[in-house]
Design an enzyme around this catalytic site. Structure first.
Site, PDB file in Angstrom:
ATOM      1  CB  SER A 157      -0.903   0.008   1.232  1.00 20.74           C
ATOM      2  OG  SER A 157      -1.538   1.265   1.397  1.00 20.74           O
ATOM      3  CD  GLU A 159      -2.621   5.519   3.927  1.00 26.01           C
ATOM      4  OE1 GLU A 159      -1.983   5.926   4.919  1.00 26.01           O
ATOM      5  OE2 GLU A 159      -3.477   6.212   3.349  1.00 26.01           O
ATOM      6  CE1 TYR A 181      -4.108  -1.898   5.088  1.00 24.60           C
ATOM      7  CE2 TYR A 181      -3.348   0.303   4.492  1.00 24.60           C
ATOM      8  CZ  TYR A 181      -3.747  -0.963   4.119  1.00 24.60           C
ATOM      9  OH  TYR A 181      -3.765  -1.317   2.798  1.00 24.60           O
TER      10      TYR A 181
END
Length: 354
Positions: A157, A159, A181
């Site tokens: 990801s 992120e 996460y």
């Protein structure tokens, strides 16, 4: 196996000889790979459903891992359900992974399952870590222990970049995760690298930037916006409450992005790839496009609510997918404005779970 449910080439390498030479020129252009088996974790999610469709089109025997639940959440794959083989299992249950892998013995494994909502990960950090981080370890170790010759795709990801060190972000940009996460995804990424380098396994990481579609979960900001637009336009709501409108994201179309996943596993060697459009927009720009499409002014309906802000914000994510463009021959086809229209139209028509 689960019983039937109720109805309801480039300079950086070459494509594997298992695939026809035109694969990089256009995925889905007649490339059929009958007899190959794939296992998708997270098959009932947005990416899993589009990937399942793609693999079925190519002649794969497609298996999916689904969690046992008191209710069925298969609306994204109901239209192809009879062509899939689903198995109960969970990334937190090593025995179920071993049993499924040993029974299926897939040629390709796509690990898409995760607790993937960033805000929720702050509220459920331990569960997020168990699934999204340790789940990768369990899966890869099961493949190793069973001595399978499977090729594995691990879903990363954007992120993971978090508090970015540079813009745009590429495969060599250092990670600075800003949520449980993202931390879990970094663990999964480096676990994949470790099993690739330590055991010689074919494991590729896809670092995917934000990718959306009408199948996006309803608690993600883009889908919240398009559902809100549909509700307000239809007279069922008057306002939409959101968090940080200044966050900048690189948004693409999920159906395009799953093609890149498949291409990664057709290479001669495993590697890591950023998948992105290279264009960044703010949440505010998404609002303008979505509300403007139906003739509304978002300023008349959107309320900023601090409860939707993250404890640690990620201000800007913008991907540099140059390596992916060159090595895989992949590029996004659906642009930002078209993506917004696709999502708004689907919600105006009542898209989503029934």
């Amino acid at each position: 196996m689960i019983p039937p449910l109720p109805s309801g080439a480039g300079p950086e390498g070459t494509v594997d000889s298992r695939v026809r030479s035109d694969a990089c020129a256009g995925v889905g252009k007649g490339v059929r790979l009958a007899g190959r088996k794939a296992l998708i974790t997270g098959i009932t999610g947005q990416d899993g459903s589009y990937l399942a469709e793609l693999l079925l089109e190519k002649g794969y025997e497609v298996h999916g891992l689904v969690r046992r639940s008191s209710s069925f959440n298969t609306w994204r794959i109901d239209h192809v359900r009879e062509r899939l083989q689903l198995h109960y299992g969970d990334l937190v249950d090593q025995n179920s992974l071993v049993r499924t892998l040993d029974g299926v013995r897939p040629d390709e494994i796509y690990n898409l399952a995760a607790q993937s909502h960033v805000k929720v990960s702050f509220e459920m950090p331990e569960y997020t870590t168990d699934v999204t981080a340790l789940g990768v370890l369990r899966l890869l170790d099961a493949v190793r222990e069973l001595e399978l010759d499977s090729r594995v795709y691990q879903a990363g990801s954007s992120e993971m970049f978090g508090l970015v060190r540079e813009t745009p972000q590429s495969e060599t940009t250092p990670f600075h995760p800003r949520s449980p996460y993202a931390i879990a995804k970094v663990f999964g990424h480096w676990t994949a690298v470790n099993y690739r380098e330590g055991y010689g396994m074919f494991v590729s990481n896809g670092i995917l930037f934000n990718h959306e579609s009408p199948r996006r979960g309803e608690n993600f900001v883009t889908r919240k916006i398009t559902r809100g637009v549909a509700a307000i336009k239809g007279g069922k709501a008057r306002e939409l409450r959101l968090g940080n409108l200044d966050a900048k994201r690189d948004w693409g179309y999920a159906k395009d992005y799953v093609e890149a996943m498949w291409l990664m596993l057709q290479r001669d060697e495993p590697d890591d790839y950023v998948v992105a459009t290279g264009v960044t927009r703010t949440v505010r720009e998404f609002l303008e496009a979505a509300f403007g499409y139906v003739g509304l002014d978002w300023k008349d309906h959107v309320v900023v609510d601090e409860k939707y802000f993250r404890p640690a914000e990620v201000d800007v994510l913008q991907g540099d997918a140059g390596k992916t463009y060159r090595a895989l021959g992949w590029k996004p086809r659906v642009g930002f404005e078209e993506l917004v229209r696709l999502m708004v139209d689907a919600d105006l028509e009542g898209g989503g779970p029934h």
